[in-house]
Design a protein around this motif. Structure first.
Motif, PDB file in Angstrom:
ATOM      1  N   GLY A 118     -14.259  86.814  49.373  1.00  0.00           N
ATOM      2  CA  GLY A 118     -14.877  87.994  48.632  1.00  0.00           C
ATOM      3  C   GLY A 118     -13.853  88.739  47.857  1.00  0.00           C
ATOM      4  N   GLY A 119     -12.732  88.066  47.634  1.00  0.00           N
ATOM      5  CA  GLY A 119     -11.783  88.724  46.432  1.00  0.00           C
ATOM      6  C   GLY A 119     -10.704  89.135  47.128  1.00  0.00           C
ATOM      7  N   LYS A 120     -10.673  89.219  48.521  1.00  0.00           N
ATOM      8  CA  LYS A 120      -9.364  89.738  49.106  1.00  0.00           C
ATOM      9  C   LYS A 120      -8.243  88.886  49.059  1.00  0.00           C
ATOM     10  CE  LYS A 120     -12.446  91.937  52.520  1.00  0.00           C
ATOM     11  NZ  LYS A 120     -13.628  91.683  51.466  1.00  0.00           N
ATOM     12  N   LEU A 121      -8.229  87.849  48.794  1.00  0.00           N
ATOM     13  CA  LEU A 121      -7.251  86.810  48.652  1.00  0.00           C
ATOM     14  C   LEU A 121      -6.915  86.919  47.099  1.00  0.00           C
ATOM     15  CD1 LEU A 121      -8.064  83.753  50.794  1.00  0.00           C
ATOM     16  CD2 LEU A 121      -6.988  85.789  51.538  1.00  0.00           C
ATOM     17  N   ALA A 122      -7.564  87.473  46.386  1.00  0.00           N
ATOM     18  CA  ALA A 122      -7.005  87.869  44.943  1.00  0.00           C
ATOM     19  C   ALA A 122      -6.355  89.296  44.954  1.00  0.00           C
ATOM     20  CB  ALA A 122      -8.248  87.757  44.071  1.00  0.00           C
ATOM     21  N   ARG A 123      -6.384  89.989  45.895  1.00  0.00           N
ATOM     22  CA  ARG A 123      -5.897  91.350  45.722  1.00  0.00           C
ATOM     23  C   ARG A 123      -5.166  91.381  46.961  1.00  0.00           C
ATOM     24  NH1 ARG A 123     -11.342  92.099  44.746  1.00  0.00           N
ATOM     25  NH2 ARG A 123     -11.635  92.718  46.855  1.00  0.00           N
ATOM     26  N   LEU A 124      -3.853  90.814  46.964  1.00  0.00           N
ATOM     27  CA  LEU A 124      -2.969  90.748  48.138  1.00  0.00           C
ATOM     28  C   LEU A 124      -2.058  92.120  48.425  1.00  0.00           C
ATOM     29  CD1 LEU A 124      -1.876  87.124  47.640  1.00  0.00           C
ATOM     30  CD2 LEU A 124      -3.413  87.729  49.520  1.00  0.00           C
ATOM     31  N   PRO A 125      -1.482  92.314  49.588  1.00  0.00           N
ATOM     32  CA  PRO A 125      -0.377  93.375  49.542  1.00  0.00           C
ATOM     33  C   PRO A 125       0.884  92.975  48.590  1.00  0.00           C
ATOM     34  CG  PRO A 125      -1.120  92.376  51.781  1.00  0.00           C
ATOM     35  CD  PRO A 125      -1.781  91.577  50.761  1.00  0.00           C
ATOM     36  N   GLU A 126       1.378  93.943  48.401  1.00  0.00           N
ATOM     37  CA  GLU A 126       2.703  93.776  47.294  1.00  0.00           C
ATOM     38  C   GLU A 126       3.652  92.667  48.052  1.00  0.00           C
ATOM     39  OE1 GLU A 126       5.578  93.534  44.668  1.00  0.00           O
ATOM     40  OE2 GLU A 126       3.546  94.299  44.471  1.00  0.00           O
ATOM     41  N   ARG A 127       3.980  92.913  49.427  1.00  0.00           N
ATOM     42  CA  ARG A 127       4.719  91.904  49.764  1.00  0.00           C
ATOM     43  C   ARG A 127       4.370  90.473  49.894  1.00  0.00           C
ATOM     44  NH1 ARG A 127       4.902  93.122  55.738  1.00  0.00           N
ATOM     45  NH2 ARG A 127       6.287  91.227  55.939  1.00  0.00           N
ATOM     46  N   ALA A 128       3.157  90.232  49.981  1.00  0.00           N
ATOM     47  CA  ALA A 128       2.582  88.807  49.579  1.00  0.00           C
ATOM     48  C   ALA A 128       2.922  88.475  48.116  1.00  0.00           C
ATOM     49  CB  ALA A 128       1.331  88.608  50.164  1.00  0.00           C
ATOM     50  N   GLU A 129       2.441  89.337  47.079  1.00  0.00           N
ATOM     51  CA  GLU A 129       2.317  88.989  45.925  1.00  0.00           C
ATOM     52  C   GLU A 129       3.848  88.821  45.410  1.00  0.00           C
ATOM     53  OE1 GLU A 129       0.344  88.882  43.825  1.00  0.00           O
ATOM     54  OE2 GLU A 129      -1.292  89.874  44.057  1.00  0.00           O
ATOM     55  N   ALA A 130       4.828  89.600  46.214  1.00  0.00           N
ATOM     56  CA  ALA A 130       6.254  89.170  45.547  1.00  0.00           C
ATOM     57  C   ALA A 130       6.606  87.754  46.046  1.00  0.00           C
ATOM     58  CB  ALA A 130       7.160  90.345  46.525  1.00  0.00           C
ATOM     59  N   VAL A 131       6.309  87.322  47.422  1.00  0.00           N
ATOM     60  CA  VAL A 131       6.540  85.949  47.810  1.00  0.00           C
ATOM     61  C   VAL A 131       5.953  84.890  46.873  1.00  0.00           C
ATOM     62  CG1 VAL A 131       5.920  84.168  49.399  1.00  0.00           C
ATOM     63  CG2 VAL A 131       6.637  86.377  50.309  1.00  0.00           C
ATOM     64  N   LEU A 132       4.747  85.241  46.151  1.00  0.00           N
ATOM     65  CA  LEU A 132       4.295  84.300  45.080  1.00  0.00           C
ATOM     66  C   LEU A 132       4.969  84.399  43.721  1.00  0.00           C
ATOM     67  CD1 LEU A 132       0.413  84.555  46.336  1.00  0.00           C
ATOM     68  CD2 LEU A 132       2.223  83.246  46.922  1.00  0.00           C
ATOM     69  N   ARG A 133       5.333  85.537  43.385  1.00  0.00           N
ATOM     70  CA  ARG A 133       6.038  85.821  42.158  1.00  0.00           C
ATOM     71  C   ARG A 133       7.174  84.840  42.462  1.00  0.00           C
ATOM     72  NH1 ARG A 133       4.228  91.133  42.472  1.00  0.00           N
ATOM     73  NH2 ARG A 133       6.405  91.747  43.154  1.00  0.00           N
ATOM     74  N   ALA A 134       7.946  85.067  43.426  1.00  0.00           N
ATOM     75  CA  ALA A 134       9.367  84.196  43.477  1.00  0.00           C
ATOM     76  C   ALA A 134       9.391  82.903  43.388  1.00  0.00           C
ATOM     77  CB  ALA A 134       9.795  84.670  45.036  1.00  0.00           C
ATOM     78  N   THR A 135       8.100  82.051  43.373  1.00  0.00           N
ATOM     79  CA  THR A 135       7.989  80.766  43.236  1.00  0.00           C
ATOM     80  C   THR A 135       8.000  80.549  41.671  1.00  0.00           C
ATOM     81  OG1 THR A 135       5.637  80.751  42.966  1.00  0.00           O
ATOM     82  CG2 THR A 135       6.226  80.485  45.320  1.00  0.00           C
ATOM     83  N   GLY A 136       8.058  81.298  40.890  1.00  0.00           N
ATOM     84  CA  GLY A 136       8.057  81.119  39.364  1.00  0.00           C
ATOM     85  C   GLY A 136       6.574  80.259  38.890  1.00  0.00           C
ATOM     86  N   ARG A 137       5.647  80.292  39.678  1.00  0.00           N
ATOM     87  CA  ARG A 137       4.468  79.635  39.329  1.00  0.00           C
ATOM     88  C   ARG A 137       3.782  80.459  38.317  1.00  0.00           C
ATOM     89  NH1 ARG A 137       3.649  73.983  39.839  1.00  0.00           N
ATOM     90  NH2 ARG A 137       3.283  73.270  41.764  1.00  0.00           N
ATOM     91  N   GLY A 138       3.759  81.499  38.322  1.00  0.00           N
ATOM     92  CA  GLY A 138       3.222  82.368  37.578  1.00  0.00           C
ATOM     93  C   GLY A 138       1.649  82.337  37.615  1.00  0.00           C
TER      94      GLY A 138
END
Length: 391
Positions: free
Chosen positions: A205-225
């Motif tokens: 329902g969109g919750k995995l599109a609006r992740l906590p900042e800590r989780a977003e930081a993990v994904l940003r660190a992959t460099g995938r964009g």
């Protein structure tokens, strides 16, 4: 847009448009806005549109959009029969004819039995002549393919798969729900039978599109964009057993973001580093869990019929989404089964705890979960609803 295929080899866009979440305004669907989003998706290659009889205004809106823009022949329409409230062939036929009228079409490409939770629901339909009715509709061309959507557990899903030579099925599945409902086991079982699998709730329902900042930081660190939504969708498209992933797109930005991912994602794209990043995200999201159940099912079967992993799945959702939303989802997906498997069936024998690898205090947690998930007056309300819905 990349495509997969149904049983006949017809191409199906790996991104589907879920029409339940059209934007509403002034008590109805904002038709100009929905039209812009639907047309943008079609022009980007989306050809699978999912609606249902009981999605308020959805069938009618989709029908108007496709008729006005002349795009009906470019898409496949999937809609659903509310099998839980249609108990005669006459009622089924009336409902289907109304759906065709709403959709402004002479045929439905995929007709799904809506929200199966138990094989007995299909057995009832078959007992009143449903198979002959479907055969007649397919012979006349008003239904091209037959399937079902599902909200029960994996064991019952396997029984329904075996009950008919289905053309398609629809399940809830995402990286947080690998073992709940039909789950990965159900996905693989359907694929092994050659049955295309459409995924609903890929982002919860969109919750995995609006992740906590800590989780977003993990994904940003992959460099995938990739956006949070793209991570969830791409995790699904990495699995060849998945045919189509539905997204309830209600903005042009969402359409563009999802279509961009669907234009390039393919099985085998995920790396070990990608999977590791998502495991970290899952660990962050699970910090709010009420009980550390992994869904391994070593505790099952319960001798009294309690669906222990199912109960704990919804109990944990209380920490991840709204209370009313979770209580409703629990009541719908657990309470409408032939045998709901509620915690109040527990006689505290303790056999489950003897087999639990996590050494969880299952009996205590079941009591907690029951109080949280079935507050007054939910039990009385569900008892009344079951009289009319459960066959």
């Amino acid at each position: 847009m990349r495509y997969r295929s149904d049983k006949t080899g017809k191409p199906i866009s790996q991104l589907g448009f879920g029409c339940m979440r059209f934007t509403r305004s002034g008590g109805g669907i904002d038709l100009p806005k929905a039209e812009a989003e639907v047309c943008a998706a079609i022009d980007a290659g989306v050809n699978y549109f999912d609606t249902a009889y009981l999605y308020p205004g959805s069938e009618d809106a989709l029908g108007k959009i496709l008729e006005r823009t002349g795009r009906r022949d470019r898409v496949n329409i999937a809609t659903k029969l509310p099998q839980y409230s249609t108990h005669t062939l006459a009622a089924i036929d009336r409902t289907f004819r109304e759906e065709l009228k709403r959709l402004r079409t002479d045929h439905v490409d995929y007709y799904l039995m809506h929200m199966f939770t138990d094989v007995r629901e299909w057995e009832f339909l078959r007992s009143i002549g449903m198979e002959a009715w479907l055969d007649a509709r397919q012979a006349e061309g008003s239904i091209r393919a037959v399937g079902f959507s599902y909200h029960g557990d994996s064991a019952m899903f396997l029984k329904i798969l075996d009950a008919r030579d289905w053309d398609i099925c629809q399940i809830q599945y995402n990286y947080m729900d690998e073992t709940s409902q039909a789950g990965r086991a159900g996905l693989h079982a359907a694929a092994a039978k050659g049955i295309p699998v459409v995924i609903m709730e890929p982002l919860r329902g969109g919750k995995l599109a609006r992740l906590p900042e800590r989780a977003e930081a993990v994904l940003r660190a992959t460099g995938r964009g990739w956006s949070g939504a793209q991570w969830g969708l791409r995790w699904l498209w990495d699995q060849s057993e998945v045919t189509c992933v539905l997204s309830g797109m209600n903005s042009l930005e969402m359409v563009a973001d999802n279509c961009a991912a669907a234009a390039e994602a393919a099985p085998g794209d995920f790396t070990d580093a990608d999977r590791s990043a998502l495991e970290q995200v899952k660990a962050i999201l699970r910090e709010s869990e009420k009980v550390g159940c992994t869904g391994c099912r070593y505790c099952m079967p319960c001798p009294k019929g309690v669906d222990i992993p199912g109960v704990f799945h919804y109990y944990n959702l209380l920490g991840q989404q709204g209370r009313l939303e979770t209580v409703f989802e629990y009541a719908r997906n657990m309470g409408l089964r032939e045998n709901p498997g509620y915690p109040d069936l527990c006689v505290r024998c303790g056999k489950c705890e003897q087999h639990c690898p996590q050494r969880l205090p299952i009996r205590e947690k079941l009591r907690e979960a029951d109080r949280a998930l079935r507050p007054f007056p939910v039990p009385a309300a569900m008892k009344l609803v079951r009289k009319f819905v459960v066959k």
